[in-house]
Motif scaffolding. Structure first.
Motif, PDB file in Angstrom:
ATOM      1  N   GLU A 344     -94.062  40.402  65.894  1.00 48.71           N
ATOM      2  CA  GLU A 344     -93.853  39.936  64.518  1.00 48.71           C
ATOM      3  C   GLU A 344     -92.585  39.082  64.463  1.00 48.71           C
ATOM      4  O   GLU A 344     -91.625  39.291  65.217  1.00 48.71           O
ATOM      5  N   THR A 345     -92.541  38.108  63.561  1.00 48.96           N
ATOM      6  CA  THR A 345     -91.389  37.201  63.485  1.00 48.96           C
ATOM      7  C   THR A 345     -90.624  37.322  62.174  1.00 48.96           C
ATOM      8  O   THR A 345     -89.630  36.620  61.974  1.00 48.96           O
ATOM      9  N   SER A 346     -91.054  38.187  61.282  1.00 51.83           N
ATOM     10  CA  SER A 346     -90.366  38.358  60.000  1.00 51.83           C
ATOM     11  C   SER A 346     -89.932  39.809  59.838  1.00 51.83           C
ATOM     12  O   SER A 346     -90.630  40.737  60.256  1.00 51.83           O
ATOM     13  N   LEU A 347     -88.771  39.981  59.207  1.00 52.13           N
ATOM     14  CA  LEU A 347     -88.248  41.317  58.960  1.00 52.13           C
ATOM     15  C   LEU A 347     -88.735  41.920  57.635  1.00 52.13           C
ATOM     16  O   LEU A 347     -88.441  43.080  57.347  1.00 52.13           O
ATOM     17  N   GLU A 348     -89.431  41.143  56.827  1.00 51.43           N
ATOM     18  CA  GLU A 348     -89.748  41.555  55.462  1.00 51.43           C
ATOM     19  C   GLU A 348     -90.400  42.934  55.384  1.00 51.43           C
ATOM     20  O   GLU A 348     -90.076  43.745  54.507  1.00 51.43           O
ATOM     21  N   SER A 349     -91.279  43.241  56.305  1.00 49.46           N
ATOM     22  CA  SER A 349     -92.050  44.488  56.201  1.00 49.46           C
ATOM     23  C   SER A 349     -91.238  45.736  56.535  1.00 49.46           C
ATOM     24  O   SER A 349     -91.677  46.847  56.238  1.00 49.46           O
ATOM     25  N   ILE A 350     -90.054  45.572  57.150  1.00 52.88           N
ATOM     26  CA  ILE A 350     -89.280  46.755  57.547  1.00 52.88           C
ATOM     27  C   ILE A 350     -87.923  46.843  56.831  1.00 52.88           C
ATOM     28  O   ILE A 350     -87.096  47.687  57.172  1.00 52.88           O
ATOM     29  N   ILE A 351     -87.702  45.991  55.847  1.00 56.78           N
ATOM     30  CA  ILE A 351     -86.441  46.068  55.104  1.00 56.78           C
ATOM     31  C   ILE A 351     -86.466  47.308  54.213  1.00 56.78           C
ATOM     32  O   ILE A 351     -87.346  47.474  53.375  1.00 56.78           O
ATOM     33  N   LEU A 352     -85.503  48.180  54.424  1.00 57.69           N
ATOM     34  CA  LEU A 352     -85.365  49.399  53.626  1.00 57.69           C
ATOM     35  C   LEU A 352     -84.441  49.116  52.451  1.00 57.69           C
ATOM     36  O   LEU A 352     -83.361  48.547  52.631  1.00 57.69           O
ATOM     37  N   ARG A 353     -84.842  49.510  51.245  1.00 59.17           N
ATOM     38  CA  ARG A 353     -84.080  49.182  50.035  1.00 59.17           C
ATOM     39  C   ARG A 353     -83.147  50.308  49.603  1.00 59.17           C
ATOM     40  O   ARG A 353     -82.577  50.263  48.531  1.00 59.17           O
ATOM     41  N   ASP A 354     -82.985  51.320  50.439  1.00 57.00           N
ATOM     42  CA  ASP A 354     -82.258  52.524  50.030  1.00 57.00           C
ATOM     43  C   ASP A 354     -80.767  52.479  50.348  1.00 57.00           C
ATOM     44  O   ASP A 354     -80.128  53.510  50.534  1.00 57.00           O
ATOM     45  N   VAL A 355     -80.193  51.301  50.400  1.00 58.41           N
ATOM     46  CA  VAL A 355     -78.767  51.179  50.707  1.00 58.41           C
ATOM     47  C   VAL A 355     -77.934  51.634  49.504  1.00 58.41           C
ATOM     48  O   VAL A 355     -78.166  51.191  48.373  1.00 58.41           O
ATOM     49  N   THR A 356     -76.980  52.517  49.749  1.00 59.52           N
ATOM     50  CA  THR A 356     -76.063  52.946  48.686  1.00 59.52           C
ATOM     51  C   THR A 356     -75.051  51.833  48.448  1.00 59.52           C
ATOM     52  O   THR A 356     -74.430  51.333  49.389  1.00 59.52           O
ATOM     53  N   THR A 357     -74.888  51.437  47.186  1.00 54.47           N
ATOM     54  CA  THR A 357     -73.948  50.361  46.862  1.00 54.47           C
ATOM     55  C   THR A 357     -72.949  50.835  45.815  1.00 54.47           C
ATOM     56  O   THR A 357     -73.256  51.684  44.979  1.00 54.47           O
ATOM     57  N   VAL A 358     -71.747  50.269  45.888  1.00 59.65           N
ATOM     58  CA  VAL A 358     -70.708  50.504  44.881  1.00 59.65           C
ATOM     59  C   VAL A 358     -70.044  49.171  44.587  1.00 59.65           C
ATOM     60  O   VAL A 358     -70.150  48.216  45.356  1.00 59.65           O
ATOM     61  N   ARG A 359     -69.344  49.121  43.463  1.00 59.26           N
ATOM     62  CA  ARG A 359     -68.570  47.938  43.119  1.00 59.26           C
ATOM     63  C   ARG A 359     -67.181  48.030  43.765  1.00 59.26           C
ATOM     64  O   ARG A 359     -66.696  49.133  44.062  1.00 59.26           O
ATOM     65  N   PRO A 360     -66.502  46.902  43.945  1.00 61.60           N
ATOM     66  CA  PRO A 360     -65.169  46.925  44.563  1.00 61.60           C
ATOM     67  C   PRO A 360     -64.174  47.805  43.828  1.00 61.60           C
ATOM     68  O   PRO A 360     -63.261  48.366  44.449  1.00 61.60           O
TER      69      PRO A 360
END
Length: 404
Positions: A344-360
């Motif tokens: 496969e040549t694209s990462l789209e199918s395995i991108i996980l959206r569960d990243v914890t984010t905070v503001r600076p």
């Protein structure tokens, strides 16, 4: 939202204070000469009976910034504030507002400036007991000579802004202390001032209402973006409210910096003692401990490129961003390896959206509560600013910079 140091520096100064001093007593110029010779406040008082209120204060306030001036009783903070709008005449120095030298204005010019540019909120609410909430709020507009219909509309809008809609016909004695202070704030905002002076505005309130008013002020500032000078003797209040903090002692400015500057790099022993009992984990922010996220991947990179980048820096997952560095998610090494075997040549199918984010500006004690690391630091447009790993927090603890 708190302005960071870069935002403050990028803005033109709304107020510039240039070597302002205030000496109380007869022939105060004598005191100025003694200050220039390096003679201290106590010795000047002993030799001349002159009281040094402010000693050679210089600083700038950016438009839209909330600057907190703090110090113990007698430090000169309230005297300094009153020198800025000439409720007290400075003995020496200059104050500029939008480039206009306030210290050079005539009495008539000064009155116009105060009416148009400045609003003031006092420690004591200074409400007129025989006037309703609506009439108290209209007071500054009435002095300006605005017609009744227009000032009534402006007052109602101002009261709505501070959460007092529906209380217009009440009298001050019918309101709680916090509500009375909101009327004072509404009165100041009704004239739509460029600059808001707040002198120990919440000091007369009990602790719970005081915290609520602090939260209200921060929420209000996020909407109206006024230039605010806030005077307090309370360090916790200063740290919570200030984009920058000026600390005063014996009429002199001993440090001028962001809350994090004050806490991590106290300029003097006096400041160090001031901040020694502060739990830094409640005050310092994600910006303090984040690392630059230099290794990221893009959807177009494909799984083999993503694996190569992870191998280069020894990580098992990598953040995915778009061309504007907006965070899209993360990709694990296992998923990228599986995809690569499938050609496969694209990462789209395995991108996980569960990243914890905070503001600076997120306090560090809130980050400690997160279960998943690393934590991505993003701005309001979700652009990646940095990365926090648990090790960086533990290292900060080991260095004694934080107290969890």
């Amino acid at each position: 939202m708190r302005m960071n140091a870069e935002e403050v520096k990028s803005k033109q100064p709304k107020i510039k204070v240039d070597r302002v001093s205030k000496i109380f007593g007869r022939d105060p110029k004598r005191g100025i000469k003694m200050l220039e010779q390096g003679i201290g406040k106590e010795e000047i008082m002993k030799k001349t009976r002159l009281a040094v209120g402010v000693n050679n204060a210089s600083f700038e306030v950016a438009e839209g910034e909330m600057l907190v001036v703090m110090g113990l009783s007698g430090s000169g903070k309230s005297t300094l504030l009153r020198c800025l709008n000439r409720l007290i005449e400075p003995t020496a120095g200059h104050v500029y507002v939008d480039g206009v030298d306030v210290t050079a204005l005539s009495d008539a010019e000064l009155r116009r400036l105060r009416q148009k540019k400045f609003g003031m909120v006092f420690q004591r609410f200074a409400l007129l007991p025989h006037r309703t909430v609506q009439q108290n709020t209209e007071f500054g507009l009435e002095i300006q000579g605005m017609d009744a219909a227009q000032r009534a509309e402006k007052a109602r809008s101002s009261l709505k802004l501070v959460g007092l809609e529906g209380w217009e016909d009440s009298y001050p004695e019918q309101l709680s202390g916090g509500m009375q202070q909101r009327v004072g704030l509404a009165r100041a905002l009704a004239v739509d001032p460029d600059v808001l002076f707040m002198d120990e505005a919440f000091s007369a309130l009990d602790p719970l209402i005081r915290r609520e008013m602090q939260d209200e002020l921060l929420a209000l500032q996020s909407r109206v973006h006024k230039t605010i000078l806030f005077i307090t003797h309370d360090l916790d209040e200063a740290l919570k409210l200030g984009d920058r903090i000026i600390i005063m002692k014996d009429g002199s400015i001993v440090q001028n910096g962001t809350p994090e500057d004050i806490l991590t790099n106290p300029a003097t022993e006096y400041v160090e003692k001031f901040v020694e009992d502060v739990n830094l984990a409640k005050v310092l922010t994600a910006r303090t401990v984040m690392h630059k996220a230099s290794t990221v991947t893009f959807p177009k990179d494909g799984p083999k490129t993503a694996l190569h980048k992870m191998k280069e820096v020894g990580i098992s997952s990598i953040l995915v961003v778009d061309r504007d560095r907006r965070l899209l998610g993360r990709v694990s090494a296992d998923d990228a390896s599986r995809l690569a075997k499938q050609n496969e040549t694209s990462l789209e199918s395995i991108i996980l959206r569960d990243v914890t984010t905070v503001r600076p500006e997120t306090p560090i004690n809130e980050i400690f509560a997160e279960q998943e690391f690393p934590v991505a630091v993003t701005d309001e447009e979700e652009r990646l600013q940095g990365l926090i790993v648990r090790g960086s927090l533990l290292a900060a603890l080991a260095e004694g910079r934080l107290s969890s």
